[in-house]
Design an enzyme around this catalytic site. Structure first.
Site, PDB file in Angstrom:
ATOM      1  N   MET A   1       2.380  -2.251   0.498  1.00  0.00           N
ATOM      2  CA  MET A   1       2.185  -1.864   1.767  1.00  0.00           C
ATOM      3  C   MET A   1       0.755  -1.092   2.035  1.00  0.00           C
ATOM      4  O   MET A   1       0.564  -0.226   2.894  1.00  0.00           O
ATOM      5  CB  MET A   1       3.340  -0.812   2.249  1.00  0.00           C
ATOM      6  CG  MET A   1       4.696  -1.476   2.200  1.00  0.00           C
ATOM      7  SD  MET A   1       6.082  -0.620   3.027  1.00  0.00           S
ATOM      8  CE  MET A   1       5.955   1.041   2.587  1.00  0.00           C
TER       9      MET A   1
ATOM     10  N   LEU B   1      -3.756   1.662  -1.060  1.00  0.00           N
ATOM     11  CA  LEU B   1      -3.591   1.478  -2.662  1.00  0.00           C
ATOM     12  C   LEU B   1      -4.275   2.798  -3.261  1.00  0.00           C
ATOM     13  O   LEU B   1      -5.074   3.295  -3.060  1.00  0.00           O
ATOM     14  CB  LEU B   1      -4.600   0.164  -2.732  1.00  0.00           C
ATOM     15  CG  LEU B   1      -4.169  -1.203  -2.133  1.00  0.00           C
ATOM     16  CD1 LEU B   1      -5.050  -2.219  -2.307  1.00  0.00           C
ATOM     17  CD2 LEU B   1      -2.823  -1.400  -2.345  1.00  0.00           C
TER      18      LEU B   1
ATOM     19  N   GLY C   1      -1.511   3.077  -9.020  1.00  0.00           N
ATOM     20  CA  GLY C   1      -0.185   2.608  -9.310  1.00  0.00           C
ATOM     21  C   GLY C   1      -0.403   1.069  -9.071  1.00  0.00           C
ATOM     22  O   GLY C   1       0.170  -0.003  -9.656  1.00  0.00           O
ATOM     23  N   HIS C   2      -0.727   0.795  -7.618  1.00  0.00           N
ATOM     24  CA  HIS C   2      -0.875  -0.474  -7.369  1.00  0.00           C
ATOM     25  C   HIS C   2      -2.040  -1.385  -8.078  1.00  0.00           C
ATOM     26  O   HIS C   2      -1.675  -2.360  -8.587  1.00  0.00           O
ATOM     27  CB  HIS C   2      -1.609  -0.651  -5.900  1.00  0.00           C
ATOM     28  CG  HIS C   2      -0.557   0.057  -4.717  1.00  0.00           C
ATOM     29  ND1 HIS C   2      -1.085   1.111  -4.049  1.00  0.00           N
ATOM     30  CD2 HIS C   2       0.457  -0.296  -4.091  1.00  0.00           C
ATOM     31  CE1 HIS C   2      -0.035   1.386  -3.159  1.00  0.00           C
ATOM     32  NE2 HIS C   2       1.088   0.507  -3.282  1.00  0.00           N
TER      33      HIS C   2
ATOM     34  N   GLY D   1       6.559  -2.184  -9.289  1.00  0.00           N
ATOM     35  CA  GLY D   1       6.421  -1.117 -10.086  1.00  0.00           C
ATOM     36  C   GLY D   1       7.865  -0.313 -10.339  1.00  0.00           C
ATOM     37  O   GLY D   1       8.720  -0.455  -9.279  1.00  0.00           O
ATOM     38  N   GLN D   2       7.836   0.105 -11.440  1.00  0.00           N
ATOM     39  CA  GLN D   2       9.271   0.880 -11.781  1.00  0.00           C
ATOM     40  C   GLN D   2       9.483   2.099 -10.927  1.00  0.00           C
ATOM     41  O   GLN D   2      10.781   2.526 -10.939  1.00  0.00           O
ATOM     42  CB  GLN D   2       9.325   0.895 -13.409  1.00  0.00           C
ATOM     43  CG  GLN D   2      10.583   1.721 -13.709  1.00  0.00           C
ATOM     44  CD  GLN D   2      11.912   0.951 -13.527  1.00  0.00           C
ATOM     45  OE1 GLN D   2      11.738  -0.083 -13.616  1.00  0.00           O
ATOM     46  NE2 GLN D   2      12.867   1.743 -13.010  1.00  0.00           N
TER      47      GLN D   2
ATOM     48  N   ARG E   1       2.856   8.086  -0.479  1.00  0.00           N
ATOM     49  CA  ARG E   1       3.198   9.151   0.428  1.00  0.00           C
ATOM     50  C   ARG E   1       2.853  10.710  -0.215  1.00  0.00           C
ATOM     51  O   ARG E   1       2.934  11.736   0.550  1.00  0.00           O
ATOM     52  CB  ARG E   1       4.898   9.171   0.507  1.00  0.00           C
ATOM     53  CG  ARG E   1       5.282   8.033   1.367  1.00  0.00           C
ATOM     54  CD  ARG E   1       6.520   8.322   1.800  1.00  0.00           C
ATOM     55  NE  ARG E   1       7.289   7.418   2.731  1.00  0.00           N
ATOM     56  CZ  ARG E   1       7.807   6.187   2.561  1.00  0.00           C
ATOM     57  NH1 ARG E   1       7.674   5.800   1.262  1.00  0.00           N
ATOM     58  NH2 ARG E   1       8.144   5.466   3.372  1.00  0.00           N
TER      59      ARG E   1
HETATM   60  N1  LIG Z   1       2.837   5.082  -9.227  1.00  0.00           N
HETATM   61  C1  LIG Z   1       3.361   3.786  -9.584  1.00  0.00           C
HETATM   62  N2  LIG Z   1       3.131   3.057 -10.521  1.00  0.00           N
HETATM   63  C2  LIG Z   1       3.309   1.720 -10.538  1.00  0.00           C
HETATM   64  N3  LIG Z   1       3.804   1.060  -9.424  1.00  0.00           N
HETATM   65  C3  LIG Z   1       3.649   1.549  -8.325  1.00  0.00           C
HETATM   66  C4  LIG Z   1       3.350   2.949  -8.126  1.00  0.00           C
HETATM   67  N4  LIG Z   1       3.597   3.397  -6.906  1.00  0.00           N
HETATM   68  C5  LIG Z   1       3.597   2.126  -6.277  1.00  0.00           C
HETATM   69  N5  LIG Z   1       3.970   1.123  -7.200  1.00  0.00           N
HETATM   70  C6  LIG Z   1       4.091  -0.109  -6.718  1.00  0.00           C
HETATM   71  O1  LIG Z   1       3.425  -0.843  -5.786  1.00  0.00           O
HETATM   72  C7  LIG Z   1       4.205  -1.690  -5.165  1.00  0.00           C
HETATM   73  C8  LIG Z   1       3.673  -1.235  -3.752  1.00  0.00           C
HETATM   74  O2  LIG Z   1       4.419  -0.191  -3.165  1.00  0.00           O
HETATM   75  P1  LIG Z   1       4.022   0.783  -1.918  1.00  0.00           P
HETATM   76  O3  LIG Z   1       3.118  -0.205  -1.234  1.00  0.00           O
HETATM   77  O4  LIG Z   1       5.216   0.955  -1.078  1.00  0.00           O
HETATM   78  O5  LIG Z   1       3.271   1.933  -2.538  1.00  0.00           O
HETATM   79  P2  LIG Z   1       4.086   3.288  -2.804  1.00  0.00           P
HETATM   80  O6  LIG Z   1       2.938   4.278  -3.304  1.00  0.00           O
HETATM   81  O7  LIG Z   1       5.089   2.971  -3.700  1.00  0.00           O
HETATM   82  O8  LIG Z   1       4.278   3.638  -1.598  1.00  0.00           O
HETATM   83  P3  LIG Z   1       5.355   4.805  -1.001  1.00  0.00           P
HETATM   84  O9  LIG Z   1       4.727   6.117  -0.541  1.00  0.00           O
HETATM   85  O10 LIG Z   1       5.914   4.056   0.095  1.00  0.00           O
HETATM   86  O11 LIG Z   1       6.356   5.012  -2.026  1.00  0.00           O
HETATM   87  C9  LIG Z   1       5.723  -1.578  -5.436  1.00  0.00           C
HETATM   88  O12 LIG Z   1       6.100  -2.336  -6.383  1.00  0.00           O
HETATM   89  C10 LIG Z   1       5.852   0.037  -6.007  1.00  0.00           C
HETATM   90  O13 LIG Z   1       6.858   0.166  -6.815  1.00  0.00           O
HETATM   91  C1  LIG Z   2       7.954  -4.361  -1.862  1.00  0.00           C
HETATM   92  C2  LIG Z   2       7.352  -4.054  -0.475  1.00  0.00           C
HETATM   93  C3  LIG Z   2       6.004  -4.386  -0.474  1.00  0.00           C
HETATM   94  C4  LIG Z   2       8.155  -4.733   0.577  1.00  0.00           C
HETATM   95  O1  LIG Z   2       7.564  -4.161   1.899  1.00  0.00           O
HETATM   96  C5  LIG Z   2       7.519  -2.557  -0.356  1.00  0.00           C
HETATM   97  O2  LIG Z   2       8.919  -2.033  -0.100  1.00  0.00           O
HETATM   98  C6  LIG Z   2       6.654  -1.636  -1.352  1.00  0.00           C
HETATM   99  O3  LIG Z   2       5.505  -1.789  -1.212  1.00  0.00           O
HETATM  100  O4  LIG Z   2       7.332  -1.012  -2.370  1.00  0.00           O
HETATM  101  N1  BAL Z   3       7.686   1.720  -1.873  1.00  0.00           N
HETATM  102  C1  BAL Z   3       8.811   1.776  -1.427  1.00  0.00           C
HETATM  103  C2  BAL Z   3       8.716   1.456   0.180  1.00  0.00           C
HETATM  104  C3  BAL Z   3       9.309   2.192   1.172  1.00  0.00           C
HETATM  105  O1  BAL Z   3       9.463   3.252   0.582  1.00  0.00           O
HETATM  106  O2  BAL Z   3       9.437   2.027   2.028  1.00  0.00           O
END
Ligand SMILES: Nc1ncnc2c1ncn2[C@@H]1O[C@H](COP(=O)(O)OP(=O)(O)OP(=O)(O)O)[C@@H](O)[C@H]1O
Ligand SMILES: CC(C)(CO)[C@@H](O)C(=O)[O-]
Ligand code: BAL
Length: 284
Positions: A27, A30, A33-34, A144-145, A184
């Site tokens: 989403m 970045l 983690g991403h 991501g886990q 977040r």
């Molecule tokens: N700290 C992290 N380590 C590994 N993977 C991550 C981490 N944070 C996010 N991801 C992974 O990156 C992918 C995209 O996640 P997303 O864009 O929602 O970011 P997020 O940092 O998880 O945002 P949110 O604030 O919604 O939790 C998902 O598969 C998520 O599990």
């Molecule tokens: C997998 C995903 C991209 C679906 O919108 C979202 O839930 C996230 O970023 O973890």
């Molecule tokens: N990384 C999870 C997406 C969400 O909180 O909507």
């Protein structure tokens, strides 16, 4: 690096690329983690695609869809540095055009945790991920886990619907003090940021107890809860769950014999910001 805005163009391009094709759904906003996912996808794949789409259907009413962090230009710079081939960044009306009316409804894997705290959340996640899978037709997709229940939902869906994508789960990347990286985290004030590692410390307390031989889920939960409750900045603990890491069913005993993996998961609010994290017992 190509930036693609429409589903039709993305689908057409992906039909013709060198394989294996790796997809990293995000989403945006970045962080490292991403980037751990893109690094792995880059190493595994001849072609790497990353999607950036803040999916409105996985946010409930009153949630943070409008304020969700967005940093598209910076994201593009980072993805170019990572050697990304395709960036799929459609507008919402491309993904959900007028008349859109078909949804994926995941089952019992969504009971509890985020599924309970955010009704409809995983219907939105599963639907958009199924769409991404069907547009891109990747060989592998990387998650991501940190979002532990999301991984279980997507694995179940990919298997149940024969989506033909290998789902790869990557470990949670953390700050030096243990806080899981998350878009977040940008919401945290300085004081909240200082208090936030309490979530990981609580998970570690449960893990330490388990390593000492304790398997009773109630006692593991209590150990985590005691750490959380000692932090005054923490306003609400949504849950501390001890579940089977694949089915997400609650377990009474964290017994990992026979290769079973057990997940301890926490969701808590530090004022307005709500953070989630988890730890797997029985991994290595
Ligand atoms: N700290 C992290 N380590 C590994 N993977 C991550 C981490 N944070 C996010 N991801 C992974 O990156 C992918 C995209 O996640 P997303 O864009 O929602 O970011 P997020 O940092 O998880 O945002 P949110 O604030 O919604 O939790 C998902 O598969 C998520 O599990
Ligand atoms: C997998 C995903 C991209 C679906 O919108 C979202 O839930 C996230 O970023 O973890
Ligand atoms: N990384 C999870 C997406 C969400 O909180 O909507």
């Amino acid at each position: 690096m190509k930036i693609i805005r429409t589903c039709a163009e993305m689908a057409a391009l992906c039909r013709d690329v060198q394989r294996p094709l790796g997809l990293v759904p995000t989403m945006g906003a970045l962080h490292d983690g991403h980037l751990s996912l893109t690094r792995r996808a880059r190493a595994d794949s001849a072609t790497m695609a990353v999607s950036i789409f803040v999916n409105p259907t996985q946010f409930g009413a009153g949630e943070d869809f409008n304020s969700y962090p967005r940093s598209f230009e910076r994201d593009l710079d980072l993805l170019a540095e990572q050697g990304t081939d395709l960036v799929f960044a459609p507008p919402p009306e491309e993904v959900y055009p007028d008349g859109f009316d078909t949804w994926i409804e995941p089952g019992s894997v969504t009971e509890g945790q985020e599924g309970e705290a955010r009704p409809g959340h995983f219907k939105g996640v599963a639907t958009v991920v199924a769409k991404l899978f069907s547009i891109v037709r990747a060989d592998r997709a990387y998650f991501g886990q940190k979002d532990g229940q999301q991984v279980a939902v997507i694995r179940r869906m990919a298997q149940d619907l024969n989506l033909g994508v290998e789902v790869v789960t990557m470990p949670t990347i953390r700050e030096a003090d243990g806080l899981a990286l998350s878009s977040r985290n940008a919401y945290l004030t300085t004081d909240q940021r200082q208090a936030a590692p309490v979530i990981y410390r609580a998970l570690c307390a449960a893990q330490e107890l388990w390593r000492g031989g304790e398997q009773d889920a109630g006692r593991l939960r209590a150990a985590a809860m005691a750490v959380l409750q000692a932090e005054p900045m923490l306003e609400l603990v949504d849950y501390v769950s001890v579940v089977d890491a694949d089915s997400m069913a609650p377990v009474e005993r964290a017994d990992t014999s026979g290769g079973r993996r057990v997940m301890v998961a926490v969701a808590a609010k530090l004022g307005q910001p709500r953070l989630i994290d988890n730890i797997i017992l029985g991994d290595g």
